[in-house]
Design an enzyme around this catalytic site. Structure first.
Site, PDB file in Angstrom:
ATOM      1  N   CYS A  57      -6.440  -8.193   9.073  1.00  0.00           N
ATOM      2  CA  CYS A  57      -6.454  -8.872   9.667  1.00  0.00           C
ATOM      3  C   CYS A  57      -6.829  -8.992  10.796  1.00  0.00           C
ATOM      4  CB  CYS A  57      -5.625  -7.707  10.541  1.00  0.00           C
ATOM      5  SG  CYS A  57      -6.770  -6.020  11.086  1.00  0.00           S
ATOM      6  N   TYR A 118     -14.808   1.519  10.544  1.00  0.00           N
ATOM      7  CA  TYR A 118     -15.185   1.482   9.956  1.00  0.00           C
ATOM      8  C   TYR A 118     -14.045   1.626   8.532  1.00  0.00           C
ATOM      9  CZ  TYR A 118     -18.283   4.434   6.450  1.00  0.00           C
ATOM     10  OH  TYR A 118     -19.265   4.680   5.222  1.00  0.00           O
ATOM     11  N   THR A 193       4.286   2.123   5.742  1.00  0.00           N
ATOM     12  CA  THR A 193       3.915   3.653   5.240  1.00  0.00           C
ATOM     13  C   THR A 193       3.231   2.809   4.568  1.00  0.00           C
ATOM     14  OG1 THR A 193       5.538   3.881   3.512  1.00  0.00           O
ATOM     15  CG2 THR A 193       6.093   4.588   5.500  1.00  0.00           C
ATOM     16  N   GLY A 194       2.406   2.136   4.167  1.00  0.00           N
ATOM     17  CA  GLY A 194       0.875   1.353   3.504  1.00  0.00           C
ATOM     18  C   GLY A 194      -0.369   2.203   4.733  1.00  0.00           C
ATOM     19  N   LYS A 195      -1.670   2.103   4.213  1.00  0.00           N
ATOM     20  CA  LYS A 195      -2.285   2.472   4.779  1.00  0.00           C
ATOM     21  C   LYS A 195      -2.925   2.747   6.352  1.00  0.00           C
ATOM     22  CE  LYS A 195      -7.501   3.419   4.976  1.00  0.00           C
ATOM     23  NZ  LYS A 195      -9.230   2.782   3.693  1.00  0.00           N
ATOM     24  N   GLY A 197       0.014   2.559   8.578  1.00  0.00           N
ATOM     25  CA  GLY A 197       1.210   2.525   8.637  1.00  0.00           C
ATOM     26  C   GLY A 197       1.104   3.938   8.611  1.00  0.00           C
TER      27      GLY A 197
END
Length: 417
Positions: A57, A118, A193-195, A197
């Site tokens: 992003c 991180y 609902t990925g990482k 989300g």
């Protein structure tokens, strides 16, 4: 197309980041997995065998060993269908030591919008893994990548640079906590609902106490799986419009190529807080003009300073010293690798001189047959002595051309003595 050595001076990074470009610009240069495949395929056809692409992003960067940096710029722009001139307007183009320093700082979280973030380390791992599985990683980047990971781990374990939770998704949680009255009682819709989300959803529950959360994901099974794990609700994407109209808080962490939420979806008069964690942006900017609707994207969230920022800033000098130590180690490996390549070439040349001299000089050839001083074993010993002397001189001072000529003179001198 001429070949080029796989060395530090042919290692480049071309990229854009939040520092000079907004999310709208970065969206146009964001790289999907299909585009990544395209880049790797095109690179191989142009003689580029080592590269990886980091697209998050906050940044799109291509790291590679190439003839020149314009090769990398072309790969990014061809894959995204964007103008190379526009890319250069926002880009940083780095070479050699500057390029390696940049990667070390990115992996440490020193170049992130939220200092010490991180999460970037995991994104670098995935980017390199994707390329490696498609034969896009060679010895140079492999060694650099391992050194970068080691450095990132040292910084995390020996400094407080990443103390606290500092991701963009957690910045969203802080914003909601500060701006939304009775936030725990609000109705939340989370799309994607990925990482990111998943992390955001858990933070909504753990830090804000939200329980009335509904999940929607393009693959409904993934939403159901997370919903069961967290004891919340999941809806099929066909119910998206209704869920958008009813929610108080809308968090979008999808990966759609175009906006999936626009002003037309939010016609209700009640207050709504909409947070777009997606790149490209998945919430249309027209939402911000609606009365009662508060829209934030990743750029705005990243500018929010959290209570740990000053503490993390104080750790920057420690992190930079660790990077300096580790980059010195990598640069020494590069120097030794370059010297070995030169020594191999010199060894072959000396062997050629030895063989050529015997072949073209009958008198010397007869003398060789009559003496043990010029036997093949003795020649190998002389060559090794010359190489040892050359290597010692190269360690002190890098004058490869001069040492090459000296090596030939030394070889001849050893033969004469």
């Amino acid at each position: 197309m001429g070949e080029f050595p796989t060395d530090l001076q042919h290692f480049f990074v071309a990229g854009i980041s939040y520092k000079k470009s907004d999310s709208a610009v970065r969206s146009r240069f964001a790289i999907s997995n299909d585009q990544y495949e395209q880049i790797l395929h095109a690179a191989k056809s142009r003689g580029i065998t080592e590269l990886f692409v980091l697209s998050t992003c906050n940044r799109t960067e291509i790291y590679g060993v190439a003839r020149d940096i314009e090769q990398l710029v072309s790969l990014i722009c061809e894959a995204t269908g964007q103008s190379a001139d526009e890319f250069r307007n926002f880009a940083y183009l780095l070479r050699g030591e500057d390029a390696t320093q940049h990667l070390f700082e990115v992996a440490a979280g020193l170049d992130s919008q939220i200092l010490g973030d991180y999460e970037i380390v995991g994104q670098i791992k995935l980017a390199v893994k994707f390329s490696k599985e498609r034969s896009g990683i060679g010895p140079f980047i492999e060694r650099l990548f391992n050194q970068v990971l080691q450095t990132s781990k040292l910084i995390k374990n020996n400094t407080a640079l990443s103390s606290g939770t500092v991701s963009v998704s957690f910045a969203a949680i802080q914003y909601l906590k500060e701006q939304v009255p009775d936030v725990a009682d609000k109705t939340v819709l989370l799309i994607g609902t990925g990482k990111i989300g998943r992390n955001t959803c858990k933070n909504l529950i753990d830090y804000l106490g939200c329980q009335n959360i509904t999940l929607i994901n393009r693959t409904h099974e993934k939403a159901e799986e997370l919903a069961r794990e967290l004891n919340i609700e999941a809806l099929h994407s066909s119910h998206l419009n209704q869920a958008l109209a009813q929610a108080d808080i809308i968090v979008v962490a999808a990966n759609a190529p175009e906006p999936i939420v626009s002003a037309a979806h939010l016609t209700g008069s009640h207050n709504q807080w909409i947070i777009d964690l997606s790149i490209p942006n998945n919430v249309h900017t027209d939402v911000a003009s609606l009365p009662g609707k508060q829209l934030l994207n990743v750029d705005e969230l990243s500018r929010m300073k959290d209570e740990n920022l000053l503490k993390r800033q104080a750790e920057v000098p420690k992190a930079l010293q660790i990077i300096a130590d580790q980059t010195a180690e990598f640069l020494e490996w590069c120097r030794m690798r370059r010297q070995l390549a030169v020594l191999r070439v010199v060894k072959l040349k000396l062997e050629e001189i030895h063989t050529s001299t015997l072949t073209t000089n009958p008198e010397l050839q007869q003398w060789v047959y009559n003496t043990t001083l010029a036997s093949s074993d003795d020649a190998a010993s002389r060559i090794q002595k010359v190489l040892n002397t050359m290597a010692a001189k190269m360690r002190v001072k890098n004058q490869r051309g001069c040492h090459y000529l000296e090596a030939i003179n030394d070889f001849i001198a050893f033969g004469a003595n």
